[in-house]
Design an enzyme around this catalytic site. Structure first.
Site, PDB file in Angstrom:
ATOM      1  N   GLU A  49       0.872  -1.174   0.000  1.00 44.24           N
ATOM      2  CA  GLU A  49       0.000   0.000   0.000  1.00 44.24           C
ATOM      3  C   GLU A  49       0.911   1.227   0.000  1.00 44.24           C
ATOM      4  OE1 GLU A  49      -3.243  -0.142  -0.129  1.00 44.24           O
ATOM      5  OE2 GLU A  49      -3.595  -2.269   0.291  1.00 44.24           O
ATOM      6  N   GLU A 476      -2.469 -37.615 -27.249  1.00 41.36           N
ATOM      7  CA  GLU A 476      -2.989 -36.267 -27.003  1.00 41.36           C
ATOM      8  C   GLU A 476      -1.901 -35.487 -26.278  1.00 41.36           C
ATOM      9  OE1 GLU A 476      -5.991 -35.283 -27.993  1.00 41.36           O
ATOM     10  OE2 GLU A 476      -6.909 -37.202 -28.541  1.00 41.36           O
TER      11      GLU A 476
END
Length: 1010
Positions: A49, A476
C-alpha cells in the site's frame, strides 16, 4: 512506511510495526492474487500500500516517487537470495521440468521450469534440500549453506528408476561438492555460490544435444519452406516426398530421415509419426517440425540420435490436414473451427472400421494415407492430437459402440509402447491431464484404452493395426488445441524425451544388468540379434527361439580403439572468390553447358499451385523466417484495397549497402490476371534461398549480386482474376501500386530489371512508346512498341527515370493457365531466370574518384554518347552493354571531362575500370590564373570609379534637397512593382515544379494495362 504510523485520514490511530503486517491479521481478503501466486505458482508475492490517498493530485506524484524509489530497487534485489539451480537427467543431461524442490522444515515446495531451472527464496542459514520426480530416484542434499546477499547455486542430476551406478560399491548417499556455475570458475562479484549434486562416481554427462532455436506456428507455406530447407541442408539423411494432396490441393508432405534415405534396408524397421490430423490441433505439427530439426542437427554428434537414424527408417508427416489448419485460430482451447478437412469431414472417423459401417465418403487425405501405408512396411506409428494429455491405444471402439475397454490381441504390447511415451512426458505420466477443463478425468500412468475412454468408429489407429503390419497409438499432447506461440517451447521440452523414447520402441532393445546378463521375451521364430555398447564394436547373430524353453545367445564385444592423429576439424571457411576467380566463374556459366550443370547441382523443385494473396504473404514471410541471414522483406506501399506490395531482397548482406555489387530487379503480377510470373518468382526466390550454401554456383551469385523480387504488383487484380481465362480486355488503373513501384525505381542503383507477364511467348525491350523504327532481334525478342505501342509503361519509366534497362518476358500464351501447367512453365523458364543473374555481371563497371582517391557520387557516365548512368555511394557504377567496343565519357561538376574506351565480352564478367578526375582549372577556356589576375585589376578600377562618383553625388545633394522627396513620392508605385514582379517570379517557378516532359496526359506509368 518504515515508521509504521501511516496516519491516514480514515484511521489516524492505525499502526503497523516496522511498516509491515500479515494480510489476514489486517483484514480478511478471499480470492487475493498474492496467495494464488504462492499456492499455485513458484512465486512469492506481497502487496504494498503506497499512499493513503488512492488517486492523489498530479502535483503529489514527484513526492510519491521520491518516497518509493529506493524501496522498489531494494525489493528487486531480494530475488537474488536463497538457492537456485538446474535439474538434469543423469543419462544424457536432458533438462527435467516439474521436479519438486522441497526444503526440510518448510511445508511449501517449488518446481522446476521448462528448462529445468528453479529458484527458491530462503533466508541465510543451513538447509536440507531434496529434488524428486516421478520415475526418477530422488536426491537429498544436507547442510546447504545459504549466505546473506547472494544465492547458492545447487544443481541436481537425477537417475531414472532402475538405472544403476556404473562404479562398483558406489555409496547410496549423494555427495555435494563446490563447483563453478555451469562449469566455470566463480568470478569476483558473482552473486551465487555453486554446488552440483550427482551420484558419487557418476561419469560426466556427454555434451548436451543441439535444441531447436526458433518456435513459431508454421502456416502451410512456411512449413513447406522449412521442410525443403532441411531436406536440402541434410540430403545424406533426408528425403522429402508427398503422398498426395488435400482437397484444396496442398501437398501432404512426409520427411524421411535415415542413413540411407529412399531405400528400404533389409532388417531395418520403418517408423512413422503423423501430426495435425485435426487441423486445429496444432501442437503435433509443431513438435514434429522441432523433431525434424533436432534429428538433423544432432546426427553424427549425439549418440542417441545417430543410433536411431542408423537403425531406423523414420517417416514424419507434420500435417495430414493442412486445409483445416489454415482455418484454425491461435488461442483456441476447445473449439472445432478447422478440425475437419475442407469438405467438412472428420478424418479420424473416415477409415474402414471392423465394427461399424462408415457412411461418409472417403476423403483425399484418407485415401492418400491408406495408399501410403500399403506402400511401406511400417512397424510402429503414433498419431499426434491435442485437447487432452494421454496416450490411447486400440481398440478405439467395440461392437456395441459404447464406452468400454476394447482389448486387442496385442493389448500388452500396446500398453508397453504407450507407457514408453507417457513415462517420457512427466506431466502426462501423472494421469491428471486437464484439471481446469475436465476436473474429474484421470488416466492411470497417463495411458488409456481408446474405447475405454470414448468410442471412435472409423479411427486411423485401428485401421493401421487391422489392415497393415503397423501398431499405432494416438497421443494427445496438450489440453489446448491451438496454444499461443509463446507456449511452444514448453510443449517441445515436455515431449522431446518421449518422442525419442517412442521411436526406440520400434526395436525395443533391452540392456544388460551389472553382471552382463539379459533377457528378451520373443515369440517362437528366427531373429537377428545385435549387441552394442558405447566404445565397442557391435556384434550381430541369428538365433531361433524354440516353441518351449529358452535359447541362450552370448555376445563378446571388442573395444574400439581410436585412431591416432584423427580429428574433427572441419574444412576451412570458404573465402570470397578473388576477382580473377569470379571472372572465370561467370565465363563458365556463360558456356553452353554452364547453367545446365548448375541446375543439376541444385535441390529439386516443389509442386506448384496458385497462391492467393494471403498465402503469398505467408510464403514471403516464411522465406525470411527460414533464411534470415540472406533475406529482407519490406513493404513498398499498399494497393487501392490496402493489400501490401512486398519486395524481397536476397543477398549475403541484406541489411547493408554494397554499392560495388550489381542490383537486379524481378517484377511479376503487373497485370493481376497474368499470375504465372508471380508463381515463377516465388519459386525462384525459394530456389535461391534453399540452394544458398548448398550449391557453390548459387552461393557465389547471391554473394556477388543484390536481388530484389516484387512478385505481385497488382494484388487487387489478382484476387479478381480466374484460372483458365486465357485472354482479357479489361484495363485497370492502379495508381497507388504505380506510385509504390515508381519510388523503388527512382531509388536508382539497379543494373537490370526483368518483368514477367503473360499472354504470349516473347521478350520485349524498350521502348513501348512510339519511337523511330529499329531492327528487331530474331528468336522471340521484339521491341515493345512494335508489338503493343502505348505510353506510360514501366519499362520506359525504368529507362528514362531509373536509368535501368528493363525487359518484359511473356511466359505463356494463356494469361491464367491451369495450375497443373506451372511445373512445366517453371522448367521452361528457370534456366532463363538464373541466366539473368549471370548477365547482370557483364557490361562495364568501375569507380569514379578524384586525384586524392575521394569517390565522386553523382558523376554522370555517358555510354556511346547516349545512355546515361550515375555513380552511387562510393563512386561506383555498372552498366550493361552489348559485346564489342564502347566509348565512355565521365562528367562531374568542377572536374575535367574524362573519356575511355572499353571492350565488352559476351562470356566474361565486367572488368572494373577506374576513372580519375582532375580539377577543371579553366574559365571560359582560358587559364584560371590569367582570368583571376584580369578580374582583380577590373575590380580595382571599378572601386576607384565608384568612389569618385559617390563624392560628386554627395556634393550635389546639398543643392538639390527636393530630389529625395520626388523619389519617395513614387515609392508606393515602386513597392507595387516589386510585389508584382516577385509574385510573377514565384508563379513562374511553381508552374514548372511538377512539369511532365510527356506529350500526353496518358504518359503515366502503365496507365493502360495489357
Amino acid at each position: 512506511m518504515r515508521t509504521g504510523e501511516p496516519k491516514c485520514p480514515d484511521d489516524p490511530t492505525e499502526t503497523f510495526k516496522g511498516g509491515i503486517t500479515n494480510g489476514a491479521k489486517w483484514y480478511d481478503v478471499s480470492g487475493g492474487m498474492q496467495d494464488y501466486n504462492y499456492l499455485k505458482g513458484n512465486c512469492l508475492e506481497i502487496t504494498m500500500e503506497l499512499s493513503c490517498c488512492k488517486h492523489p493530485p498530479a502535483a503529489r506524484l514527484r513526492t510519491e516517487w521520491d518516497n518509493n524509489r529506493e524501496a522498489l530497487l531494494a525489493y528487486m534485489e531480494q530475488v537474488h537470495i536463497g538457492v537456485r539451480g538446474y535439474v538434469r537427467e543423469a543419462e544424457n543431461g536432458t533438462a527435467l521440468s516439474d521436479v519438486r524442490i522441497a526444503v526440510a522444515g518448510i511445508n511449501h515446495n517449488v518446481t522446476t521450469g521448462s528448462f529445468g531451472d528453479y529458484y527458491r527464496l530462503l533466508l541465510p542459514g543451513t538447509y536440507n534440500i531434496t529434488a524428486s520426480l516421478t520415475g526418477f530416484q530422488p536426491m537429498a542434499v544436507a547442510g546447504v549453506q545459504v549466505v546473506e546477499g547472494k544465492a547458492t547455486e545447487l544443481n541436481f542430476t537425477l537417475a531414472a528408476v532402475g538405472e544403476e551406478s556404473t562404479t562398483p560399491n558406489a555409496p547410496s548417499t549423494p555427495t555435494a561438492a563446490p563447483t563453478s556455475s555451469r562449469g566455470s570458475s566463480e568470478t569476483p562479484g558473482s552473486n551465487a555460490s555453486s554446488v552440483s549434486v550427482a551420484p558419487a562416481a557418476t561419469p560426466p554427462a556427454p555434451p548436451l544435444p543441439v535444441q531447436p532455436q526458433e518456435f513459431r506456428h508454421h502456416h502451410y507455406n512456411d512449413m513447406e519452406l522449412f521442410l525443403r530447407r532441411y531436406s536440402t541442408e541434410y540430403p545424406h539423411i533426408t528425403r522429402l516426398y508427398s503422398i498426395g494432396r488435400s482437397v484444396q490441393n496442398r501437398d501432404l508432405y512426409v520427411m524421411e530421415i535415415s542413413d540411407h534415405p529412399g531405400e528400404h534396408e533389409q532388417g531395418e524397421p520403418e517408423f512413422k509419426y503423423i501430426g495435425n490430423m485435426h487441423g486445429n490441433e496444432v501442437v503435433g505439427r509443431e513438435v514434429l517440425l522441432n523433431l525434424i530439426e533436432y534429428l538433423c542437427r544432432n546426427y553424427g554428434s549425439d549418440p542417441e540420435v545417430t543410433q536411431l537414424i542408423n537403425t531406423t527408417r523414420i517417416h514424419i508427416m507434420p500435417s495430414m490436414n493442412p486445409d483445416g489448419y489454415e482455418l484454425g485460430q491461435e488461442g483456441d482451447v476447445k473449439g472445432y473451427l478447422g478440425r475437419n478437412n475442407s469438405n467438412n469431414f472428420d478424418l479420424n472417423r473416415n477409415f474402414p472400421d471392423q465394427f461399424a459401417s462408415i457412411p461418409d465418403p472417403q476423403q483425399p487425405e484418407t485415401i492418400a494415407v491408406m495408399n501410403w501405408l500399403r506402400q511401406y512396411p511400417f512397424v510402429l506409428s503414433a498419431n499426434l492430437h491435442g485437447g487432452s494429455l494421454v496416450v490411447n491405444y486400440p481398440f478405439d471402439d467395440n461392437a456395441k459402440g459404447i464406452k468400454a475397454y476394447s482389448k486387442s490381441p496385442d493389448d500388452a504390447v500396446f500398453r508397453m509402447v504407450s507407457l514408453a511415451y507417457s513415462q517420457g512426458n512427466p506431466v502426462m505420466h501423472k494421469g491428471i491431464p486437464c484439471p481446469h477443463l475436465y476436473p474429474g478425468e484421470f488416466f492411470k500412468d497417463g495411458i488409456t484404452n481408446g474405447a475405454g475412454w470414448y468410442s471412435v468408429p472409423g479411427g486411423m489407429q485401428d485401421w493401421n493395426y487391422l489392415y497393415t503390419n503397423c501398431f499405432e497409438v494416438t497421443i494427445e499432447l496438450g489440453c489446448e488445441k491451438y496454444p499461443f506461440a509463446k507456449d511452444l517451447p514448453m510443449y517441445w521440452e515436455q515431449n522431446r524425451r518421449a518422442l525419442l523414447q517412442f521411436i526406440h520402441q520400434v526395436d525395443h532393445p533391452v540392456t544388460t544388468s551389472k553382471g552382463g546378463d539379459y533377457w528378451r521375451l520373443l515369440v517362437p521364430g528366427t531373429y537377428q540379434l545385435t549387441a552394442s555398447a558405447r566404445g565397442y564394436t557391435p556384434v550381430s547373430v541369428y538365433a531361433t527361439v524354440p516353441e518351449e524353453g529358452v535359447e541362450v545367445v552370448d555376445f563378446r564385444l571388442t573395444r574400439v580403439r581410436s585412431e591416432e592423429g584423427t580429428g574433427a576439424n572441419g574444412s576451412p571457411p570458404t573465402q570470397d572468390p578473388t576477382e580473377e576467380e569470379f571472372q572465370h566463374f561467370i565465363k563458365e556459366l556463360s558456356s553452353e553447358r554452364g547453367l545446365e550443370d548448375l541446375l543439376k547441382s541444385t535441390a529439386p523443385h516443389s509442386s506448384f499451385r496458385y497462391r492467393p494473396y494471403i498465402e503469398l504473404s505467408e510464403f514471403l514471410r516464411g522465406l525470411t523466417y527460414n533464411f534470415p541471414k540472406i533475406t529482407h522483406l519490406q513493404s513498398l506501399g499498399q494497393s487501392v484495397e490496402y493489400r501490401t506490395i512486398w519486395a524481397l531482397e536476397i543477398s549475403n548482406k541484406p541489411d547493408e549497402q554494397e554499392p560495388d555489387e550489381p542490383k537486379i530487379r524481378f517484377v511479376g503480377g503487373i497485370h493481376g490476371n497474368a499470375p504465372v510470373g508471380t508463381e515463377l518468382l516465388l519459386e525462384f526466390a525459394a530456389f535461391l534461398c534453399i540452394n544458398y550454401g548448398k550449391s557453390p554456383a548459387v552461393t557465389k551469385l547471391i554473394n556477388k549480386t543484390r536481388i530484389v523480387i516484387l512478385p505481385l504488383v497488382n494484388p487487387d487484380g489478382r484476387e479478381l482474376a480466374q484460372e483458365k481465362h486465357c485472354s482479357s480486355s479489361r484495363f485497370m488503373d492502379v495508381q497507388p501500386e504505380t506510385e509504390a513501384v515508381m519510388k523503388l525505381i527512382q531509388t536508382k542503383g539497379f543494373t537490370l530489371s526483368v518483368a514477367l507477364d503473360g499472354g504470349s511467348l516473347l521478350a520485349t525491350y524498350p521502348y513501348n512508346k512510339p519511337v523511330q523504327p529499329v531492327e528487331n532481334i530474331p528468336g522471340g525478342v521484339l521491341r515493345a512498341a512494335e508489338w503493343h505501342s502505348h505510353m506510360g509503361s514501366m519499362k520506359d519509366f525504368s529507362v528514362d527515370f531509373g536509368h535501368c534497362p528493363e525487359i518484359t518476358v511473356y511466359t505463356s500464351c494463356c494469361l491464367f493457365p491451369a495450375a497443373d501447367q506451372l511445373s512445366r512453365l517453371w522448367e521452361e523458364n528457370r534456366k532463363s531466370l538464373i541466366s539473368m543473374l549471370v548477365e547482370v555481371h557483364k557490361g562495364v563497371r568501375g569507380v569514379v574518384k578524384d586525384k586524392s582517391g575521394r569517390p565522386i557520387v553523382g558523376a554522370m557516365i555517358v555510354l556511346n554518347g547516349g545512355v546515361r548512368v550515375f555513380t552511387s555511394e562510393g563512386g561506383y557504377f555498372h552498366a550493361l552493354l552489348a559485346p564489342g567496343s564502347h566509348n565512355i565519357e565521365a562528367v562531374a561538376e568542377g572536374y575535367q571531362q574524362q573519356r575511355q574506351e572499353v571492350f565488352v565480352s559476351s562470356y566474361e564478367a565486367a572488368s572494373s575500370i577506374i576513372i580519375e578526375f582532375d580539377m577543371d582549372n579553366r574559365v571560359f577556356g582560358l587559364p584560371r590564373e590569367f582570368v583571376v589576375a584580369t578580374a582583380a585589376a577590373s575590380m580595382t578600377a571599378l572601386v576607384i570609379t565608384a568612389c569618385i562618383i559617390w563624392c560628386v553625388c554627395a556634393a550635389k545633394s546639398t543643392q538639390q534637397k527636393d530630389g529625395f522627396h520626388r523619389l519617395r513620392q513614387h515609392r508606393d508605385d515602386y513597392d507595387d512593382e516589386i510585389r508584382l514582379t516577385s509574385m510573377g517570379s514565384k508563379k513562374s517557378l511553381l508552374s514548372h515544379e511538377f512539369q511532365d516532359d510527356s506529350e500526353s496526359e496518358e504518359d503515366t506509368l502503365y496507365a493502360n494495362k495489357l
